[in-house]
Motif scaffolding. Structure first.
Motif, PDB file in Angstrom:
ATOM      1  N   HIS A 110       0.829  -1.202   0.000  1.00 30.73           N
ATOM      2  CA  HIS A 110       0.000   0.000   0.000  1.00 30.73           C
ATOM      3  C   HIS A 110       0.870   1.261   0.000  1.00 30.73           C
ATOM      4  O   HIS A 110       0.599   2.224  -0.737  1.00 30.73           O
ATOM      5  CB  HIS A 110      -0.926  -0.014   1.227  1.00 30.73           C
ATOM      6  N   ALA A 111       1.914   1.252   0.832  1.00 30.80           N
ATOM      7  CA  ALA A 111       2.820   2.402   0.889  1.00 30.80           C
ATOM      8  C   ALA A 111       3.494   2.642  -0.467  1.00 30.80           C
ATOM      9  O   ALA A 111       3.601   3.784  -0.935  1.00 30.80           O
ATOM     10  CB  ALA A 111       3.869   2.182   1.971  1.00 30.80           C
ATOM     11  N   HIS A 164      -7.807  -7.572   0.183  1.00 37.99           N
ATOM     12  CA  HIS A 164      -6.892  -8.255   1.095  1.00 37.99           C
ATOM     13  C   HIS A 164      -7.000  -7.695   2.509  1.00 37.99           C
ATOM     14  O   HIS A 164      -6.984  -8.456   3.491  1.00 37.99           O
ATOM     15  CB  HIS A 164      -5.449  -8.145   0.584  1.00 37.99           C
ATOM     16  N   ALA A 165      -7.123  -6.370   2.622  1.00 40.98           N
ATOM     17  CA  ALA A 165      -7.210  -5.754   3.943  1.00 40.98           C
ATOM     18  C   ALA A 165      -8.489  -6.173   4.664  1.00 40.98           C
ATOM     19  O   ALA A 165      -8.495  -6.387   5.885  1.00 40.98           O
ATOM     20  CB  ALA A 165      -7.152  -4.233   3.816  1.00 40.98           C
ATOM     21  N   SER A 166      -9.581  -6.322   3.915  1.00 40.10           N
ATOM     22  CA  SER A 166     -10.871  -6.679   4.540  1.00 40.10           C
ATOM     23  C   SER A 166     -10.842  -8.075   5.168  1.00 40.10           C
ATOM     24  O   SER A 166     -11.624  -8.370   6.065  1.00 40.10           O
ATOM     25  CB  SER A 166     -11.989  -6.606   3.506  1.00 40.10           C
ATOM     26  N   LEU A 167      -9.925  -8.934   4.705  1.00 36.10           N
ATOM     27  CA  LEU A 167      -9.819 -10.280   5.245  1.00 36.10           C
ATOM     28  C   LEU A 167      -9.089 -10.322   6.579  1.00 36.10           C
ATOM     29  O   LEU A 167      -9.237 -11.265   7.342  1.00 36.10           O
ATOM     30  CB  LEU A 167      -9.086 -11.190   4.241  1.00 36.10           C
ATOM     31  N   THR A 171     -11.407  -0.078   5.630  1.00 38.30           N
ATOM     32  CA  THR A 171     -12.329   1.052   5.579  1.00 38.30           C
ATOM     33  C   THR A 171     -11.581   2.360   5.373  1.00 38.30           C
ATOM     34  O   THR A 171     -12.024   3.235   4.611  1.00 38.30           O
ATOM     35  CB  THR A 171     -13.158   1.111   6.871  1.00 38.30           C
ATOM     36  N   ARG A 172     -10.420   2.520   6.028  1.00 29.06           N
ATOM     37  CA  ARG A 172      -9.624   3.749   5.885  1.00 29.06           C
ATOM     38  C   ARG A 172      -9.099   3.890   4.458  1.00 29.06           C
ATOM     39  O   ARG A 172      -9.117   4.981   3.879  1.00 29.06           O
ATOM     40  CB  ARG A 172      -8.468   3.754   6.876  1.00 29.06           C
ATOM     41  N   VAL A 173      -8.639   2.780   3.892  1.00 30.43           N
ATOM     42  CA  VAL A 173      -8.165   2.814   2.496  1.00 30.43           C
ATOM     43  C   VAL A 173      -9.307   3.210   1.571  1.00 30.43           C
ATOM     44  O   VAL A 173      -9.160   4.049   0.675  1.00 30.43           O
ATOM     45  CB  VAL A 173      -7.589   1.444   2.082  1.00 30.43           C
ATOM     46  N   PHE A 174     -10.468   2.629   1.802  1.00 34.91           N
ATOM     47  CA  PHE A 174     -11.647   2.901   0.973  1.00 34.91           C
ATOM     48  C   PHE A 174     -12.036   4.381   1.024  1.00 34.91           C
ATOM     49  O   PHE A 174     -12.327   5.001  -0.017  1.00 34.91           O
ATOM     50  CB  PHE A 174     -12.814   2.035   1.460  1.00 34.91           C
ATOM     51  N   ARG A 175     -12.024   4.958   2.219  1.00 35.51           N
ATOM     52  CA  ARG A 175     -12.458   6.351   2.378  1.00 35.51           C
ATOM     53  C   ARG A 175     -11.517   7.348   1.724  1.00 35.51           C
ATOM     54  O   ARG A 175     -11.929   8.462   1.380  1.00 35.51           O
ATOM     55  CB  ARG A 175     -12.599   6.661   3.863  1.00 35.51           C
TER      56      ARG A 175
END
Length: 603
Positions: free
Chosen positions: A39-40, A63-66, A73-77
């Protein structure tokens, strides 16, 4: 000195190449720290408005949701224009979570407010949000989703319709589920049939579920989920023949994975226990390739239900001390029930203490109910009342009814029985006949027949009717149903003639009916005796003796508890006709043989 570059760091290369390499890293299972590194690098090496970034961020969210729902949620927002895949991924993750299912509905509402065509809902969206609505019993929100399904033209999508059927059935709207299932707007697959069959099973409509199963067989072969529901329905009905067929089907038609499936075997174990074949249930348990805590719970509860208290406690000891399986609250319901059915008061207290002190299981109302009933049935009413007064949980109608039942059996003061009945009436959400019947027995045991008559009038004025006794018996694969005083069966004349023969034999050995078993019958003693004679299980047993093959046990399933009079008569019948009679009533199994009962007259 040379330095080694991290494999996740990229040199100044074209953005499209960075996307390709990052997506490749995400095409395999990865740990959360590894994902954070990717992600970084994504933030450094790509631009969010690039067409390929959308897919890359969707993979990161997936992958994060798993692993970390908050991180996902933070990535999504932080992404400016999420597409349907991103929305669906997050909605699905919340719908499948333990504590955040309601957030799936909020996300869906936010998604529907977007005007971007890239974020328009698809079939996956509706499947995920309907699952959340079902688990949270959000009927109003689910109906809104149904409206959106119609608005967006998904009314013919099988997956969506299956989710709608499951949602309505889970929320208690079985009529709407059936209406949707019956429509010809979508093509029903195996899942559609399984959802409908399972829905009927969960509300106790076992006969209907088996009828639907019969229709399904004309179109599809049953699978693992079908067989679980069918076996559970057989357990509920006591339909042994169909249960045996279901077991044979699993062994013959299914692969090794299904034959060894722990859920299927747990269902079979439960079915054989509830159909009265405890020995076969034990064989299923011992042959299971793997067991979970539910397997142990089923065998312990099965032995308890059949009055085999020592066997149940031996399985508990083996579970904890040999197999090292950690018991849960249901395990101790089984253990305490075993002590209850066996009249093992001191042992019951010890296991209750073990539950709280050794295994840190917080007592529920069911555990207190078992212990109160254990004291009450043993005649230790004062100890039962003392326990109720110290309970940290408010006693429910079941506990007060146990105390009232204890008052009936132990013939304590009428005043105490009246107080217990008052507590039942105040605790019940709706008026039922149970407490009235028990209070009538308290009056009858004290020969206060005027009070019995007054109670009958009160019931009539309030519109309270006694639940009719109903007994089922299966002969050659056909289930026969009898109600108290039934005259609708094709063999009625033959049955009643045989009942007269039984009465003569009972009189010849000096048996006299106990009229207190029919306290609500406003007749002279002869009329009460006639009413007792026509209890549903007596008719079913007579039918069974007339029609069963010699040497075969007679199995009867009754919706109410067996009364004291019928219990005594059935013991005598087992001796007179040299037949084993197995009766499953509302509370437990009674195995009658050679003039004795497995409950040892403690029930």
């Amino acid at each position: 000195m040379a330095t080694t570059q991290s494999p996740l760091l990229f040199s100044a290369t074209p953005i499209s190449n960075n996307h390709t390499r990052l997506v490749h890293l995400l095409d395999q299972p990865i740990s959360m720290p590894h994902l954070q590194q990717i992600h970084a690098q994504t933030l450094r090496a790509t631009h969010p408005t690039h067409p390929q970034s959308l897919f890359l961020y969707a993979k990161i969210i997936h992958h994060a949701s798993l692993a970390d729902l908050n991180y996902a949620t933070r990535v999504f927002r932080h992404f400016p224009n999420p597409n349907s895949f991103m929305w669906n991924t997050l909605i699905k993750a919340h719908a499948q979570s333990t504590h955040h299912k309601h957030h799936a509905i909020k996300l869906y509402n936010a998604m529907m407010e977007q005007e971007n065509t890239a974020s328009a809902p698809d079939s996956h969206t509706f499947v995920f949000v309907l699952k959340a609505c079902a688990f949270t019993f959000s009927l109003f929100e689910g109906k809104q989703v149904h409206a959106h399904v119609l608005k967006h033209g998904f009314e013919s999508c099988t997956r969506v319709c299956n989710s709608l059927i499951h949602f309505y059935a889970t929320c208690g709207c079985l009529d709407l589920a059936q209406k949707l299932f019956s429509t010809t707007l979508f093509v029903k697959n195996e899942v559609s049939w399984n959802v409908m069959i399972d829905s009927y099973v969960k509300v106790g409509e076992f006969e209907t579920s088996l009828k639907v199963f019969g229709e399904m067989q004309k179109l599809h072969d049953p699978d693992l989920y079908t067989m679980q529901s069918v076996i559970t329905a057989c357990a509920g009905l006591g339909a042994l023949s169909l249960g045996l067929w279901a077991h044979a089907y699993v062994l013959r038609k299914c692969d090794k994975r299904m034959v060894g499936d722990v859920l299927i075997n747990n269902c079979l174990l439960d079915m054989y226990c509830k159909c009265g074949l405890l020995d076969i249930a034990e064989q299923v348990f011992e042959s299971m390739p793997c067991r979970d805590v539910n397997s142990w719970n089923a065998i312990i509860l099965g032995f308890a239900m059949h009055g085999k208290a020592e066997g149940a406690l031996e399985y508990f000891d083996r579970m904890v001390n040999v197999e090292n399986v950690v018991p849960n609250s249901i395990t101790f319901v089984g253990v305490l029930s075993a002590c209850n059915h066996g009249g093992m008061v001191d042992e019951g207290v010890e296991y209750f203490d073990m539950m709280t002190k050794e295994f840190n299981v917080d007592p529920r109302i069911e555990h207190y109910g078992c212990l109160v009933d254990l004291f009450a049935r043993a005649g230790r009413i004062e100890e039962a009342l003392n326990l109720v007064s110290k309970m940290p949980i408010r006693p429910d109608a079941v506990i007060w009814r146990s105390l009232l039942n204890g008052c009936c059996k132990q013939q304590v003061s009428v005043e105490l029985g009246e107080e217990m009945a008052k507590q039942v009436f105040e605790s019940e959400e709706s008026v039922s006949s149970g407490a009235y019947v028990l209070l009538a027995k308290v009056y009858a045991s004290a020969s206060r027949w005027n009070d019995v008559g007054l109670l009958r009038k009160i019931m009539s004025d309030k519109g309270v009717t006694k639940e009719p006794g109903c007994s089922l018996i299966e002969i050659d694969g056909v289930v026969h149903e009898f109600f108290a005083g039934d005259t609708t069966h094709p063999q009625t004349k033959r049955i009643y003639n045989f009942m007269n023969e039984i009465e003569e034999k009972l009189k010849s050995i000096g048996y006299v009916s106990d009229c207190s078993g029919a306290p609500l019958v406003d007749e002279i003693d002869e009329g009460k005796q006639n009413t007792l004679r026509l209890h549903s299980e007596r008719l079913a047993i007579a039918f069974g003796i007339l029609n069963s093959r010699p040497g075969m046990p007679i199995r009867v399933f009754k919706n109410l508890s067996v009364c004291n009079n019928c219990h005594k008569v059935t013991k005598l019948m087992s001796r007179i006709y040299n037949v084993e009679i197995i009766v499953r009533d509302r509370i437990r199994f009674h195995h009658f043989k050679d003039g004795t009962c497995s409950c040892m007259d403690y029930w």
